[in-house]
Design a protein around this motif. Structure first.
Motif, short mmCIF file in Angstrom:
data_model
loop_
_atom_site.label_atom_id
_atom_site.label_comp_id
_atom_site.label_asym_id
_atom_site.label_seq_id
_atom_site.Cartn_x
_atom_site.Cartn_y
_atom_site.Cartn_z
N THR A 44 0.81 -1.23 0.00
CA THR A 44 0.00 0.00 0.00
C THR A 44 0.84 1.27 0.00
OG1 THR A 44 -0.13 0.11 2.42
CG2 THR A 44 -1.80 -1.22 1.28
N CYS A 45 2.15 1.10 0.07
CA CYS A 45 3.03 2.27 0.14
C CYS A 45 3.97 2.28 -1.06
CB CYS A 45 3.83 2.24 1.44
SG CYS A 45 4.89 3.70 1.70
N PRO A 46 3.89 3.29 -1.91
CA PRO A 46 4.66 3.32 -3.17
C PRO A 46 6.13 3.71 -2.97
CG PRO A 46 3.40 5.31 -2.98
CD PRO A 46 3.01 4.48 -1.79
N VAL A 47 6.83 2.96 -2.11
CA VAL A 47 8.27 3.18 -1.96
C VAL A 47 8.98 2.31 -2.98
CG1 VAL A 47 10.24 3.05 -0.41
CG2 VAL A 47 8.00 3.65 0.49
N GLY A 48 9.66 2.95 -3.90
CA GLY A 48 10.34 2.21 -4.96
C GLY A 48 11.80 2.01 -4.66
N SER A 49 12.63 2.27 -5.67
CA SER A 49 14.07 2.05 -5.53
C SER A 49 14.72 3.11 -4.65
CB SER A 49 14.73 2.04 -6.90
OG SER A 49 14.48 3.27 -7.58
N SER A 50 14.04 4.23 -4.43
CA SER A 50 14.59 5.28 -3.56
C SER A 50 13.60 5.58 -2.45
CB SER A 50 14.88 6.55 -4.37
OG SER A 50 13.69 7.05 -4.96
N SER A 51 14.09 6.17 -1.38
CA SER A 51 13.23 6.45 -0.24
C SER A 51 12.32 7.64 -0.52
CB SER A 51 14.10 6.76 0.99
OG SER A 51 14.93 7.88 0.73
N ILE A 52 11.27 7.78 0.31
CA ILE A 52 10.36 8.91 0.21
C ILE A 52 10.25 9.58 1.57
CG2 ILE A 52 9.04 7.89 -1.68
CD1 ILE A 52 6.89 7.16 0.34
N SER A 53 9.97 10.84 1.58
CA SER A 53 9.84 11.58 2.82
C SER A 53 8.54 11.21 3.53
CB SER A 53 9.88 13.09 2.54
OG SER A 53 9.53 13.82 3.70
N THR A 54 8.58 11.11 4.85
CA THR A 54 7.36 10.81 5.60
C THR A 54 6.36 11.96 5.53
OG1 THR A 54 8.38 11.66 7.63
CG2 THR A 54 8.56 9.29 7.23
N THR A 55 6.84 13.17 5.24
CA THR A 55 5.93 14.32 5.16
C THR A 55 5.14 14.36 3.86
OG1 THR A 55 7.69 15.73 4.26
CG2 THR A 55 7.41 15.71 6.66
N THR A 56 5.63 13.69 2.83
CA THR A 56 4.94 13.68 1.54
C THR A 56 4.32 12.32 1.22
OG1 THR A 56 6.99 13.12 0.38
CG2 THR A 56 6.45 15.46 0.62
N GLY A 100 -1.43 5.40 2.57
CA GLY A 100 -1.00 4.02 2.72
C GLY A 100 0.36 3.87 3.36
N CYS A 101 1.06 4.99 3.55
CA CYS A 101 2.40 4.96 4.13
C CYS A 101 2.41 5.39 5.60
CB CYS A 101 3.34 5.84 3.33
SG CYS A 101 3.58 5.32 1.63
N LYS A 102 1.26 5.42 6.20
CA LYS A 102 1.18 5.80 7.61
C LYS A 102 1.27 4.55 8.48
CE LYS A 102 0.62 10.06 6.42
NZ LYS A 102 1.76 11.00 6.53
N SER A 103 2.16 4.60 9.44
CA SER A 103 2.34 3.45 10.33
C SER A 103 1.20 3.37 11.33
CB SER A 103 3.68 3.58 11.07
OG SER A 103 3.90 2.46 11.88
N ALA A 104 0.83 2.14 11.66
CA ALA A 104 -0.23 1.94 12.64
C ALA A 104 0.20 2.49 14.00
CB ALA A 104 -0.54 0.45 12.76
N ASN A 105 -0.73 3.14 14.67
CA ASN A 105 -0.44 3.70 15.99
C ASN A 105 -0.36 2.56 17.01
OD1 ASN A 105 -0.03 5.59 18.00
ND2 ASN A 105 -2.21 5.83 18.41
N LEU A 136 11.03 7.02 4.40
CA LEU A 136 10.67 5.62 4.35
C LEU A 136 11.43 4.96 3.21
CD1 LEU A 136 6.78 5.96 4.74
CD2 LEU A 136 8.45 5.46 6.54
N ARG A 137 11.84 3.73 3.41
CA ARG A 137 12.51 2.99 2.35
C ARG A 137 12.09 1.52 2.42
NH1 ARG A 137 16.78 0.13 4.65
NH2 ARG A 137 17.55 0.94 6.64
N PRO A 191 10.36 -7.81 1.13
CA PRO A 191 10.77 -6.52 1.69
C PRO A 191 9.78 -6.00 2.72
CG PRO A 191 9.80 -6.21 -0.47
CD PRO A 191 9.87 -7.70 -0.26
N ILE A 192 10.27 -5.13 3.57
CA ILE A 192 9.42 -4.41 4.52
C ILE A 192 9.73 -2.93 4.39
CG2 ILE A 192 9.35 -6.36 6.12
CD1 ILE A 192 11.41 -4.90 7.85
N ILE A 193 8.94 -2.12 5.07
CA ILE A 193 9.17 -0.68 5.05
C ILE A 193 9.94 -0.28 6.30
CG2 ILE A 193 8.10 1.60 4.98
CD1 ILE A 193 7.68 -0.02 2.45
N TRP A 194 11.04 0.43 6.07
CA TRP A 194 11.87 0.93 7.15
C TRP A 194 11.70 2.44 7.27
CZ3 TRP A 194 15.40 -2.01 10.14
CH2 TRP A 194 15.52 -3.35 9.75
N GLN A 195 11.78 2.94 8.47
CA GLN A 195 11.77 4.38 8.68
C GLN A 195 13.16 4.82 9.11
OE1 GLN A 195 8.48 5.87 10.91
NE2 GLN A 195 9.38 7.87 11.29
N GLU A 196 13.65 5.87 8.48
CA GLU A 196 14.96 6.44 8.81
C GLU A 196 14.77 7.84 9.37
OE1 GLU A 196 17.40 6.39 5.34
OE2 GLU A 196 18.17 4.38 5.75
#
Length: 468
Positions: A402-414, A418-423, A443-444, A455-460
């Motif tokens: 659900t999160c369109p993170v491809g070959s490069s990371s994306i900013s959490t602000t943009t 679908g890229c919001k982590s569960a509380n 996110l990457r 793969p999983i989604i990592w937060q940096e």
């Protein structure tokens, strides 16, 4: 497998004996000398580690209670089965620990080391797993000057002396091992009961011979002298015996209490420790490293079946300390270490502990306390180093589909919805160290830390120094 001396027994050691058995648990707070007479730069600060925190360890579930959020480590994550995971032995966690320790003004970690020996029906594989945190610490390319020392948490028979010597020699080959003022290498041994520890080596004469043999073997291999420290209980009685066996200094793992099911104000717990310091300094014949016990309350550990089986069921505990009480205790310990003339080779304070979360003593950031304890230690010691920018990284609970993170990371602000982590009240707290601020988050998509192909989604999180 049945272990004659179990790997979890270190926790029992601290309960069955008390560091202050010569003093009443209801003793009045002793008078202390004025604080900050001694510059903290003359004294090193070491933190004890207990590294049985891993994703595959069921032990961490003793902390799976929202009421214990002040104890739950920053790196805790939610596993697919709904349980909490505690990957405190991973390289990314050790990298964060180094930055946190530096911000607190610590000088070195005291790693609990488990000899990878089959003696006394022990499992070498289990020992290797318990040593994983140390292994990953050593692998870090930049430790910011944070050193380490080994603490042999278990006793050993005479036939394992060559293995003990080899483990120490291997550690000394690196440049990150702690040194005393004369260049010697401090090595700790959790001795607990001296008679029992010595018995495994053939009695007192055997223990003396074993320590001399270890010194000689390490000297021949590395050219380094050793500074041997015995972590004891009931110091007024055991300290002189330890020195007679050949230990250069004595200390204790923690200021443990009795088993009457009652609480003590932290001021009383601190006074008990100071009384032990004074007795050790008066009666000792060698070096002494005072211990600061940040807290003692192992009631949560009793939720584990094995812990409940081997611990006293009605422990006394220390009530929570104020920042001012911790500050006073740390400064008193620094003065004690500096002013003891027998500490000329190694003036150091042992702090209990970096990560004894279930037992009540911790420094590492936690979910509800954040970096509070790091700040207290830094302020007490007057140490506020500038730390270069660095990144923290942890796995999120975001569905990669659900999160369109491809070959490069994306900013959490943009990132999209679908890229919001569960509380999750019990996870996701990787704070920047004191004196640093969040400068960016991304996110990457990458494999999990177990190397799985999915793969999983990592937060940096990028931490940078705050302007002063």
């Amino acid at each position: 497998m049945k272990w004659t001396t179990p790997y979890w027994s270190i926790r029992l050691f601290i309960v069955v004996a008390t560091a202050v058995s010569s003093f009443s648990a209801t003793a009045q707070v002793s008078k202390t000398s004025p604080s900050v007479e001694v510059p903290s730069t003359k004294v090193t600060l070491g933190a004890i580690r207990w590294d049985n925190w891993s994703l595959d360890s069921p032990y961490g579930q003793v902390l799976a209670d929202p009421g214990l959020r002040e104890r739950v480590p920053y790196y805790t994550q939610r596993l697919p089965n709904g349980n909490l995971g505690f990957p405190g032995n991973t390289e990314r966690a050790l990298n964060a620990d180094v930055h946190y320790a530096k911000a607190a003004g610590l000088d070195y970690f005291i790693f609990g080391y488990y000899l990878e020996s089959a003696a006394w029906e022990r499992d070498p594989g289990r020992a290797a797993a318990l040593n994983r945190a140390l292994t990953n610490f050593v692998r870090l390319p930049d430790k910011l000057g944070i050193k380490y020392a080994l603490n042999f948490n278990l006793s050993f028979p005479s036939r394992d002396v060559p293995m003990v010597s080899a483990a120490i020699s291997k550690a000394l080959l690196g440049s990150d091992y702690m040194r005393t003022s004369d260049g010697s290498a401090p090595v700790f041994f959790l001795v607990n009961t001296l008679a029992t520890w010595s018995k495994g080596l053939g009695g007192e004469q055997g223990a003396k011979a074993a320590l001399n043999d270890i010194r000689d073997r390490v000297k021949a291999t590395t050219g380094r002298d050793l500074y041997l420290v015995a972590l004891l209980f009931n110091l007024p009685e055991t300290g002189p015996v330890a020195h007679s066996l050949g230990f250069d200094a004595v200390s204790t793992y923690a200021t443990a209490l009795g088993a009457n099911g009652k609480s003590l104000p932290y001021a009383s717990c601190a006074a008990l420790a100071r009384n032990a310091w004074q007795a050790a300094a008066k009666d000792g014949s060698g070096g002494f490293l005072p211990t600061v016990t940040l807290g003692w309350d192992y009631r949560p550990a009793l939720r584990d079946a094995q812990e409940k089986k081997n611990r006293k069921p009605n422990p006394d505990w220390c009530e929570a300390a104020t920042d001012e009480e911790w500050t006073q205790q740390i400064r008193d310990a620094i003065n004690e270490a500096a002013n003891n003339p027998r500490n000329d080779r190694f003036r150091s304070v042992v702090i209990y502990a970096w990560n004894e979360s279930s037992e009540g003593g911790w420094i590492q950031p936690t979910l509800s306390e954040g970096v509070r304890r790091l700040e207290v230690i830094a302020n007490a010691a007057g140490r506020h180093p500038t730390i270069p920018p660095f990144k923290l990284a942890w796995p999120t609970r975001i569905d990669p589909k659900t999160c369109p993170v491809g070959s490069s990371s994306i900013s959490t602000t943009t990132a999209g919805a679908g890229c919001k982590s569960a509380n999750d009240l019990m996870t996701m707290a990787w704070p920047c160290p004191p004196g640093m601020q969040i400068a960016g988050e991304e996110l990457r998509r990458d494999p999990s830390e177990e190397g799985e192909k999915i793969p999983i989604i990592w937060q940096e999180r990028l931490c940078t120094p705050q302007s002063r």
